[in-house]
Design a protein around this motif. Structure first.
Motif, short mmCIF file in Angstrom:
data_model
loop_
_atom_site.label_atom_id
_atom_site.label_comp_id
_atom_site.label_asym_id
_atom_site.label_seq_id
_atom_site.Cartn_x
_atom_site.Cartn_y
_atom_site.Cartn_z
N ALA A 172 -10.22 21.87 0.39
CA ALA A 172 -9.30 21.73 -0.84
C ALA A 172 -8.59 20.42 -0.71
N PHE A 173 -8.46 19.98 0.43
CA PHE A 173 -8.18 18.31 0.67
C PHE A 173 -9.00 17.38 0.41
N GLU A 174 -10.36 17.75 0.68
CA GLU A 174 -11.59 16.85 0.32
C GLU A 174 -11.59 16.80 -0.87
N GLU A 175 -11.46 17.88 -1.86
CA GLU A 175 -11.68 17.54 -3.27
C GLU A 175 -10.23 16.65 -3.84
N LEU A 176 -9.22 16.74 -3.14
CA LEU A 176 -8.21 16.10 -3.56
C LEU A 176 -8.43 14.78 -3.32
N GLY A 177 -8.77 14.35 -2.10
CA GLY A 177 -9.32 12.87 -1.89
C GLY A 177 -10.18 12.61 -2.75
N GLU A 178 -11.16 13.22 -3.25
CA GLU A 178 -12.04 12.86 -4.38
C GLU A 178 -11.75 12.38 -5.75
N ARG A 179 -10.71 13.34 -6.29
CA ARG A 179 -9.94 13.07 -7.54
C ARG A 179 -9.13 11.65 -7.42
N LEU A 180 -8.57 11.49 -6.07
CA LEU A 180 -7.95 10.03 -6.06
C LEU A 180 -8.77 9.06 -5.99
N ASP A 181 -9.88 9.33 -5.10
CA ASP A 181 -10.87 7.89 -5.23
C ASP A 181 -11.50 7.77 -6.80
N LEU A 182 -11.70 8.80 -7.56
CA LEU A 182 -11.92 8.57 -8.94
C LEU A 182 -10.88 7.84 -9.49
N ALA A 183 -9.70 8.17 -9.34
CA ALA A 183 -8.35 7.66 -10.11
C ALA A 183 -8.52 6.13 -9.51
N ARG A 184 -8.54 5.74 -8.25
CA ARG A 184 -8.63 4.65 -7.68
C ARG A 184 -9.66 3.78 -8.25
N ARG A 185 -11.02 4.18 -8.49
CA ARG A 185 -12.00 3.48 -9.09
C ARG A 185 -11.56 3.09 -10.74
N ARG A 186 -11.12 4.05 -11.23
CA ARG A 186 -10.66 4.01 -12.58
C ARG A 186 -9.72 2.74 -12.60
N TYR A 187 -8.62 2.63 -11.88
CA TYR A 187 -7.74 1.39 -11.71
C TYR A 187 -8.35 0.17 -11.57
N GLU A 188 -9.28 0.30 -10.48
CA GLU A 188 -10.06 -1.08 -10.27
C GLU A 188 -10.85 -1.31 -11.57
N HIS A 189 -11.33 -0.47 -12.28
CA HIS A 189 -12.25 -0.95 -13.43
C HIS A 189 -11.39 -1.44 -14.49
N VAL A 190 -9.92 -0.93 -14.59
CA VAL A 190 -9.17 -1.48 -15.48
C VAL A 190 -8.65 -2.85 -15.44
N LYS A 191 -8.41 -2.99 -13.90
CA LYS A 191 -7.85 -4.31 -13.44
C LYS A 191 -8.74 -5.14 -13.74
N ALA A 192 -10.20 -4.80 -13.56
CA ALA A 192 -11.20 -5.93 -13.79
C ALA A 192 -11.35 -6.28 -15.30
N TYR A 193 -11.15 -5.37 -15.93
CA TYR A 193 -11.32 -5.40 -17.39
C TYR A 193 -10.21 -6.32 -18.10
N ASP A 194 -8.98 -6.14 -17.67
CA ASP A 194 -7.74 -6.88 -17.85
C ASP A 194 -7.84 -8.24 -17.66
N ARG A 195 -8.34 -8.62 -16.11
CA ARG A 195 -8.69 -9.79 -15.89
C ARG A 195 -9.64 -10.61 -16.64
N GLU A 196 -10.75 -10.08 -16.97
CA GLU A 196 -11.77 -10.59 -17.98
C GLU A 196 -11.24 -11.02 -19.18
N ILE A 197 -10.44 -10.01 -19.68
CA ILE A 197 -9.97 -10.41 -21.15
C ILE A 197 -8.88 -11.66 -20.91
N PHE A 198 -7.81 -11.33 -20.19
CA PHE A 198 -6.94 -12.49 -19.99
C PHE A 198 -7.08 -13.66 -19.27
N GLU A 199 -8.20 -13.78 -18.60
CA GLU A 199 -8.55 -14.92 -17.97
C GLU A 199 -9.39 -15.74 -19.10
#
Length: 684
Positions: A652-679
């Motif tokens: 159960a906690f392994e699956e929780l960690g995988e969900r968090l990892d997906l959320a983290r990667r999603r945030y990193e993607h958004v952060k890179a996208y914003d950096r590309e636009i605003f730079e």
């Protein structure tokens, strides 16, 4: 108004994109009006200053003109209407302001005050008590002009703030928001650069100058306490947290969650409360113009509006358009024209004509990147001390956990309102903190009205009273070493006051100079403890409430004695010492007892998403990508109580960690996208 024209309900207009229409509503703003216009295909909102909008000429007069009643002054329009509404003298004399030519306020037997267009525009709607005489009205206007023309050359708020560094990028952002954007701005600094401080300074500036008497701050529920502490401690703004049933007009400064504010009943009450300034933190939650939240913010008539987000764009360029529209409708034209001019055809995520887009955004958006500042961010050194509980502690921990699991799953678990669920959550958290914390709650519950479980509670109490050795406390002592004469200071965090007391008493017995910090202390007592810690104490033992809003950068070593299930609380602890102004590398030590719920949570946060190495503020961005209806804490507790067998719990906690990892990667993607636009658009 466009090209010097004042629009009214019932007037015919022409829009280059939508054709001819009829004005059906006019909503006043300080520097423009928002028009609702019925075109042939739909009713649309357009600002009065939109360059594609013009009035339709009528026979016998200028475009959009109306016959004046006998004796009425020539000046008219939205600004004049606001001035007349703003004072009894204005209504009595029929006076008004025309925001076109050089202006004159004319009253019987009174001097005439001439103001230029830019000076008069902000004062078209004087606020505050009604003015009783023409002379008083003129004095009021002159005072406001002085406040505006002389006031924003420097920030008065800097001299009325506590524990706030005078950082160049923050001062520059505040002055731009005040001078150029007239208090309607998108603060889009990268995470960790202090958007909260900027918003607090702007709010304080308006309060000091009497330009804002009421403010509403809408934030994620997890940040309500942090905002209240920051505003209270740093800016001496007595902000209250909204609670159900509270009158929205009862307090001048209110903090609430956006979800609470957008409900149907609260929307109407907030609109009626007449807030001068609205601050929305994590404003990327307003990126969709079809949501209830966006429509709620758009419906409010506000002098000042601050939207805070490090990631204005998360999916496509329409989100940026929607945020700017809240601040200054029409600044980016219609969405059709915006998409045609600034979005790559066939890919709504990619911008084009970035130079022009940057110029338009600079009128409403401020973005500072880490690379553009001279701020040096220290490194973090993270250690986890894995601890084996003593046999007595293990027996007590397992017994309390089993009791919590049984009672949480029992059919009558909710009998007696919220007593049982809350008691189970508190007990599980306390047993992960210290024996002392759990014993206090067990003793109180055993004396209470929970008759069906009184026998079990007493058995658990007796089991806990038999615990003589605290493994985590001994581990803390071993890590600290012997009491020093001169050694680096340490702050130890715990969730519970009884744990804080137990740690404080033990360390004092061993010869350490220790201070205790918790929410029950008065403001003066809190200040005294922090001062003592800075001057001569070796260790500060604190609850979460103790550290909020305080400047503790003189300390660089932190111990998480226990671990909150909510990652935001862990991040807020770290943020007390690892923040702007810290000049040394920071050392963080986690005490983790093997085989406990806290150990599972720590493994997920540390191994799966590397939380302890994230920039302060990023954790909330990650959690915002989880589409859960329950909180992170609730999810953790549910997994613990519904998976009894160790293999199931591990999975159960392994699956929780995988969900968090997906959320983290999603945030990193958004952060890179914003950096590309605003730079590429180079918004500063």
């Amino acid at each position: 108004m466009a090209n010097g024209h004042c629009y009214r309900v019932g007037e015919k207009v022409h829009h280059q994109a939508f054709g001819e229409g009829l004005v059906v509503d006019v909503r006043n703003r300080d520097f423009f009006d928002i028009l609702e216009i019925a075109f042939s295909d739909a009713v649309r909102k357009v600002t009065s200053i939109h360059p594609q909008l013009s009035a339709v000429a009528v026979a016998g007069g200028r475009a959009g003109s109306r016959p004046r009643p006998p004796g009425a002054p020539a000046a008219s329009g939205p600004a004049a209407n606001r001035a007349a509404r703003g004072s009894r003298a204005g209504r009595a004399a029929g006076g008004g302001i025309c925001p076109i030519d050089p202006l004159a306020y004319a009253f019987p037997r009174s001097p005439i005050l001439h103001l230029d267009v830019e000076s008069a525009r902000p004062f078209a709607a004087p606020r505050g008590p009604a003015v009783e005489s023409p002379a008083a009205f003129l004095a009021h206007i002159q005072a406001l002009e002085l406040a505006r023309r002389r006031g924003f050359e420097q920030l008065l708020a800097l001299n009325h703030a506590r524990d706030v560094q005078k950082l160049e990028h923050q001062i520059r952002a505040c002055l731009r928001a005040l001078r150029e954007m007239k208090g309607r701005a998108l603060l889009a600094d990268e995470v960790g650069l202090g958007k909260t401080i900027e918003a607090g300074l702007i709010l304080k500036e308006y309060v000091l100058r009497g330009l804002a008497r009421k403010a509403l701050i809408l934030v994620p529920a997890s940040l309500v306490t942090q905002w209240r502490e920051e505003l209270t401690h740093k800016f001496d703004i007595p902000a209250a947290t909204y609670s159900r049933g509270m009158d929205w007009q009862a307090r001048p400064f209110l903090i609430a969650s956006l979800d609470t504010a957008k409900s149907a009943g609260n929307r109407r009450a907030i609109a009626a409360a007449g807030f001068d300034l609205l601050i929305v933190d994590e404003a990327h939650r307003l990126r969709n113009h079809l949501t209830q939240a966006w429509r709620f913010i758009d419906s409010l008539s506000l002098k000042y509006l601050l939207l805070l987000t490090a990631t204005p764009v998360q999916n496509d360029m329409r989100e940026l358009y929607n945020l700017v529209t809240l601040l200054r409708p029409g600044a980016l034209g219609t969405y059709r024209s915006f998409r045609r001019e600034f979005v790559v055809r066939g890919d709504k995520r990619l911008p084009k004509n970035t130079h022009t887009l940057s110029r338009l955004l600079s009128d409403v958006m401020i973005r500072t990147t880490r690379s553009s500042t001279s701020i040096q961010f220290p490194r973090r050194e993270v250690r986890t001390l894995h601890i084996d509980l003593t046999p007595e502690e293990r027996a007590f921990y397992d017994a309390v956990s089993a009791f919590v699991q049984r009672r949480s799953e029992a059919p009558n678990a909710n009998r007696g309102g919220m007593v049982w669920p809350l008691l189970m959550i508190v007990l599980q958290k306390e047993i992960g903190s210290s024996t002392a914390a759990a014993l206090g709650t067990l003793a109180k519950a055993a004396r209470g009205r929970l008759a069906p479980a009184r026998g079990e509670l007493r058995e658990l109490l007796a089991l806990g009273e038999g615990v003589r050795t605290q493994a985590k406390l001994e581990a803390l002592e071993n890590w600290l070493g012997s009491p020093p004469r001169r050694r680096e200071k340490v702050i130890v965090f715990s969730q519970f006051r009884r744990t804080v007391t137990a740690i404080t008493e033990r360390l004092r017995e061993r010869g350490w100079r220790v201070g205790a910090f918790h929410g029950s202390l008065t403001g003066a007592a809190k200040d005294a403890v922090v001062a003592a810690f800075r001057d001569h104490l070796d260790v500060l033992v604190s609850t979460e409430a103790g550290g909020e809003g305080r400047n503790l950068q003189f300390c660089r070593r932190l111990v998480n004695y226990d671990l909150p299930w909510n990652p935001m609380r862990v991040e807020q602890r770290i943020g007390r010492i690892h923040r702007i102004g810290q000049t040394r590398d920071v050392e963080i030590v986690n005490l983790s007892a093997r085989g406990t719920l806290e150990a599972y949570v720590l493994r997920v946060l540390q191994d799966k998403i590397g939380m302890f190495r994230m920039v302060i503020g990023e954790m909330d961005q990650v959690l915002g990508n989880l589409d859960w209806e329950e909180s992170f804490e609730a999810r953790v507790f549910r997994l613990w109580t519904t998976h009894r067998e160790r293999p199931d719990l591990e999975q159960a906690f392994e699956e929780l960690g995988e969900r968090l990892d997906l959320a983290r990667r999603r945030y990193e993607h958004v952060k890179a996208y914003d950096r590309e636009i605003f730079e590429s658009t180079a918004v500063r």
